[in-house]
Write a protein that holds these residues in place. Structure first.
Motif, PDB file in Angstrom:
ATOM      1  N   LEU A  48       5.364  16.313  -0.590  1.00 25.71           N
ATOM      2  CA  LEU A  48       6.128  15.319   0.185  1.00 25.71           C
ATOM      3  C   LEU A  48       5.272  14.190   0.743  1.00 25.71           C
ATOM      4  O   LEU A  48       5.757  13.081   0.950  1.00 25.71           O
ATOM      5  N   ASP A  49       4.014  14.472   1.018  1.00 25.70           N
ATOM      6  CA  ASP A  49       3.167  13.460   1.669  1.00 25.70           C
ATOM      7  C   ASP A  49       1.787  13.454   0.999  1.00 25.70           C
ATOM      8  O   ASP A  49       0.768  13.758   1.622  1.00 25.70           O
ATOM      9  N   PRO A  50       1.750  13.134  -0.308  1.00 29.81           N
ATOM     10  CA  PRO A  50       0.485  13.252  -1.047  1.00 29.81           C
ATOM     11  C   PRO A  50      -0.569  12.264  -0.546  1.00 29.81           C
ATOM     12  O   PRO A  50      -0.209  11.180  -0.072  1.00 29.81           O
ATOM     13  N   PRO A  51      -1.851  12.644  -0.614  1.00 31.15           N
ATOM     14  CA  PRO A  51      -2.906  11.745  -0.125  1.00 31.15           C
ATOM     15  C   PRO A  51      -2.994  10.466  -0.962  1.00 31.15           C
ATOM     16  O   PRO A  51      -3.341   9.418  -0.435  1.00 31.15           O
ATOM     17  N   LEU A  52      -2.735  10.561  -2.258  1.00 31.14           N
ATOM     18  CA  LEU A  52      -2.710   9.361  -3.091  1.00 31.14           C
ATOM     19  C   LEU A  52      -1.243   9.125  -3.432  1.00 31.14           C
ATOM     20  O   LEU A  52      -0.610   9.983  -4.026  1.00 31.14           O
ATOM     21  N   LYS A  53      -0.740   7.963  -3.047  1.00 27.20           N
ATOM     22  CA  LYS A  53       0.700   7.728  -3.231  1.00 27.20           C
ATOM     23  C   LYS A  53       1.016   7.098  -4.592  1.00 27.20           C
ATOM     24  O   LYS A  53       2.154   7.161  -5.040  1.00 27.20           O
ATOM     25  N   VAL A  54       0.029   6.451  -5.179  1.00 29.87           N
ATOM     26  CA  VAL A  54       0.285   5.710  -6.415  1.00 29.87           C
ATOM     27  C   VAL A  54      -0.868   5.909  -7.378  1.00 29.87           C
ATOM     28  O   VAL A  54      -2.028   5.965  -6.967  1.00 29.87           O
ATOM     29  N   THR A  55      -0.542   6.031  -8.666  1.00 31.54           N
ATOM     30  CA  THR A  55      -1.575   6.034  -9.694  1.00 31.54           C
ATOM     31  C   THR A  55      -1.253   4.893 -10.657  1.00 31.54           C
ATOM     32  O   THR A  55      -0.089   4.645 -10.935  1.00 31.54           O
ATOM     33  N   ARG A  56      -2.307   4.173 -11.097  1.00 32.93           N
ATOM     34  CA  ARG A  56      -2.057   2.973 -11.920  1.00 32.93           C
ATOM     35  C   ARG A  56      -2.536   3.143 -13.341  1.00 32.93           C
ATOM     36  O   ARG A  56      -3.528   3.813 -13.592  1.00 32.93           O
ATOM     37  N   ARG A  57      -1.840   2.503 -14.245  1.00 33.21           N
ATOM     38  CA  ARG A  57      -2.268   2.422 -15.634  1.00 33.21           C
ATOM     39  C   ARG A  57      -2.041   1.006 -16.129  1.00 33.21           C
ATOM     40  O   ARG A  57      -1.258   0.257 -15.541  1.00 33.21           O
ATOM     41  N   MET A  58      -2.705   0.684 -17.258  1.00 34.13           N
ATOM     42  CA  MET A  58      -2.433  -0.588 -17.915  1.00 34.13           C
ATOM     43  C   MET A  58      -1.966  -0.285 -19.337  1.00 34.13           C
ATOM     44  O   MET A  58      -2.544   0.571 -20.012  1.00 34.13           O
ATOM     45  N   ASP A  59      -0.912  -0.993 -19.762  1.00 32.08           N
ATOM     46  CA  ASP A  59      -0.437  -0.850 -21.143  1.00 32.08           C
ATOM     47  C   ASP A  59      -1.430  -1.588 -22.040  1.00 32.08           C
ATOM     48  O   ASP A  59      -1.570  -2.806 -21.937  1.00 32.08           O
ATOM     49  N   ARG A  60      -2.123  -0.821 -22.898  1.00 31.11           N
ATOM     50  CA  ARG A  60      -3.175  -1.382 -23.743  1.00 31.11           C
ATOM     51  C   ARG A  60      -2.630  -2.470 -24.673  1.00 31.11           C
ATOM     52  O   ARG A  60      -3.318  -3.394 -25.060  1.00 31.11           O
TER      53      ARG A  60
END
Ligand code: HEM
Length: 245
Positions: free
Chosen positions: A183-195
């Motif tokens: 419910l309250d994760p330390p990292l809220k977002v993970t990012r990627r780039m479309d190659r």
């Protein structure tokens, strides 16, 4: 694009078309940007696989049960002043001698390690970390050692902080941590780039974790957190020490 559903998140995380946003490769040796350009975290393909294996070898040498016990003991010794305990325990287990200096340097370098913000203070901290790693006799894998500690710091302290904020009187430690991770994760977002298109993809972990199924707070697919058991052991030890369990 922002991803808010679990099935889509799993698909992106498992697809090599989506890579971590690239980092610059031309930075002078010993700087924060140089460290990022040598890290598993920001690399792809064969290079990522090779660097990740080195991290896994370092982690295999660490016993999560011993980390849990050491984190609990140190937290009790410090009367519940737990900040810095996870990195102290990990650093000690990895052979770093001066853990006080280590914690200072990791604190100074960790935010820029993930965000990419380059400052003279972060560069100085990386130089200090390289000296500490060399003193520990870890020249070959000093980048692996340092990046393990930098990855560990903010996420593990974030988990402990969020868990302690919502701890109820009868909460079992494992259940409290599980609930917090979802419910309250330390990292809220993970990012990627479309190659293929260069477009940014953001995975909103809070939304994704609301769908049925296991939470994705430790990632999934090509590059999940390799230290999940170690992270849980450290957090369990610290929280047990603070709550007197
Ligand atoms: C609660 C604590 C932690 C959480 C929630 C967490 C979560 C994550 C996530 C989501 C990733 C993948 C990032 C992505 O997909 O872009 C990751 C990667 C990583 N984590 Fe953790 N982590 C935690 C603690 C730790 C600890 C304690 C260590 C080291 C002992 C560690 C070492 C790493 C490393 C080295 C990577 C990069 C893996 C790679 O390059 O393939 N993490 N972590």
């Amino acid at each position: 694009m922002v991803i808010t559903h679990r099935a889509e998140a799993l698909a992106v995380l498992a697809d090599t078309r989506y890579i971590p946003p690239p980092v610059r490769q031309d930075a002078p040796e010993g700087t924060l940007a140089w460290l990022r350009s040598h890290a598993s975290r920001f690399s792809t393909g064969e290079v990522h696989a090779r660097r990740r294996r080195l991290l896994e070898e370092s982690l295999d040498a660490l016993d999560p049960d011993a980390l849990r016990d050491a984190a609990r003991k140190l937290t009790l010794e410090r009367d519940g002043r737990w900040e810095g305990v996870p990195v102290t325990v990990l650093g000690h287990a990895l052979g770093v001698l001066d853990t006080g200096r280590l914690v200072e340097a990791v604190r100074a370098a960790a935010p820029g390690y993930l965000s990419g913000e380059e400052t003279p203070e972060a560069d100085a901290a990386v130089r200090d970390l390289l000296t500490l790693a060399a003193d520990a006799g870890l020249v070959r894998s000093s980048v692996a050692l340092i990046t393990l500690l930098l990855q560990a710091h903010d996420a593990t302290e974030g988990l402990v902080r969020n868990a302690l904020r919502q701890a109820g009187p009868g909460d079992a430690v494992a259940r409290l941590l599980d609930r917090t991770l979802r419910l309250d994760p330390p990292l809220k977002v993970t990012r990627r780039m479309d190659r293929e298109t260069g477009a940014e993809v953001r995975i909103d972990l809070v939304q994704v974790n609301r769908d049925a199924g296991a939470h994705l707070t430790f990632g999934a697919g090509v590059r999940p957190c390799p230290a999940r058991r170690h992270a849980m052991a450290l957090a369990e030890g610290v929280v047990a020490g603070v709550l007197g369990r």
